[in-house]
Design an enzyme around this catalytic site. Structure first.
Site: not given
Length: 343
Positions: A14, A41, A133
């Site tokens: 990310s 992401h 995540d």
């Protein structure tokens, strides 16, 4: 008996992840005997140049994912915006399934599908990023016998995602980004036992099906995996079930949230609600002043005083909200159900 090697590398990143990905890809060997799948992401309505960036960063070809493409050793496949990148039966699957922690593509979704499809032949790699995540997906990879590799948090621009994995697992390898490529090249060439699909939990099976099918109509009752949490889903306002594994939640239609992501989303939703309330109070004050003026012109003192009071109270309330919003909201704490009570 066919002896297998680690033939699938799944990578999650990310914020700060592009730099780490470039360092990793630069060190991969040209003869890597494994396919590499990457989730970074991305905003749903945006575009991604990540495939081009990684294609220029190392010896392996990199490109955006295509539906039902066969996994090919020595290639890098990058998730597309607004689509989960999954693995099943030796091919890539692009899904518009429910978001996970507000993300599509989501790292957890890729990691769980890899654990299910490739089991101990999977290498999971967690890189720089915010929130958490990928942590639950790494738990699934580890449970299926796969290999867990985490970027050293001290090397990551944003250490939260690597640290999230470390809260649940002792990784097989904890290394800086520039050492990942050579390490993965070595791991991919090692024998790991007989070939075959992975064995994952019933919950992981249900969650892979949700990501694949786009809804929760999978024959699994999520309530069997936890209990109603008392919170609503930020995406659809449905009731959330607190899952009994890694501090996560799911709603009936399939949206998934980690505790950290849910806290973040609740904070954003609260701020939006307060700005809406501030706007409505400003409008109420303005309209009440208009009514006050009309009453004054009509020479109705009682009505003039009443509307003046309403305008003053609304303006004062609006100012309190404005000061709160500009000073920053205190975060709300997400509380998981007591595990002893849940059992």
């Amino acid at each position: 008996m066919t002896v297998a090697r680690r033939d699938l590398i799944v990578v999650g990143a990310s914020a700060g992840g592009v730099e780490a990905l470039r360092a990793m890809v630069a060190g991969l060997p040209a003869d890597l005997p494994a396919a590499v799948l990457v989730v970074l992401h991305l905003k749903a309505g945006g575009t991604s140049a990540l495939g081009t960036i990684l294609d220029r960063s190392g010896p392996l070809p990199a490109a955006a994912a295509k539906p039902r493409a066969e996994l090919a050793p020595g290639t890098i496949t990058v998730a597309r915006p607004d689509h989960h990148l999954l693995v099943a039966d030796g091919i890539t699957v692009l899904s518009h399934g429910p978001t996970e922690s507000g993300h599509r593509p989501a790292i957890d979704a890729l990691f769980r599908s890899a654990a299910r499809a490739h089991g101990h032949r999977t290498i999971g790699v967690q890189l720089s990023g915010v929130l958490d995540d990928g942590a639950a997906g790494m738990v699934a990879i580890a449970a299926a016998g796969g290999t867990v590799v985490v970027q050293d948090p001290t090397d990551a621009l944003y250490p939260a995602m690597p640290e999230a994995v470390l809260r649940f697992l002792q990784p097989d390898h904890l290394v800086p980004a520039h050492e990942l490529g050579p390490l993965l090249g070595t791991l991919a060439k090692e024998d790991v036992g007989p070939a075959g699909p992975g064995r994952v939990s019933e919950l992981d099976e249900a969650e892979v099906a949700i990501a694949m099918n786009g809804d929760s109509g999978t024959g699994h009752d999520l309530a069997a995996f936890g209990e109603v949490a008392g919170y609503s889903c930020p995406d659809c306002d449905g009731a959330l079930v607190a899952l009994r594994d890694t501090e996560r939640f799911r709603c009936r239609v399939g949206h998934a949230w980690t505790a950290e992501a849910l806290l973040d989303a609740q904070h954003d939703k609260l701020e939006r609600a307060l700005w809406t309330a501030y706007r409505l109070l400003e409008e109420k004050s303005s309209f009440a002043r208009r009514m006050q003026q009309s009453a004054a012109e009509s020479r109705i003192p009682a009505m003039e005083r009443r509307h003046a009071g309403t305008a003053r109270e609304a303006a004062e309330s609006a100012e309190v909200l404005r000061e709160l919003l500009l000073s920053g909201l205190p975060p709300r704490r997400v509380v998981m159900p007591d595990r002893d009570e849940a059992s």
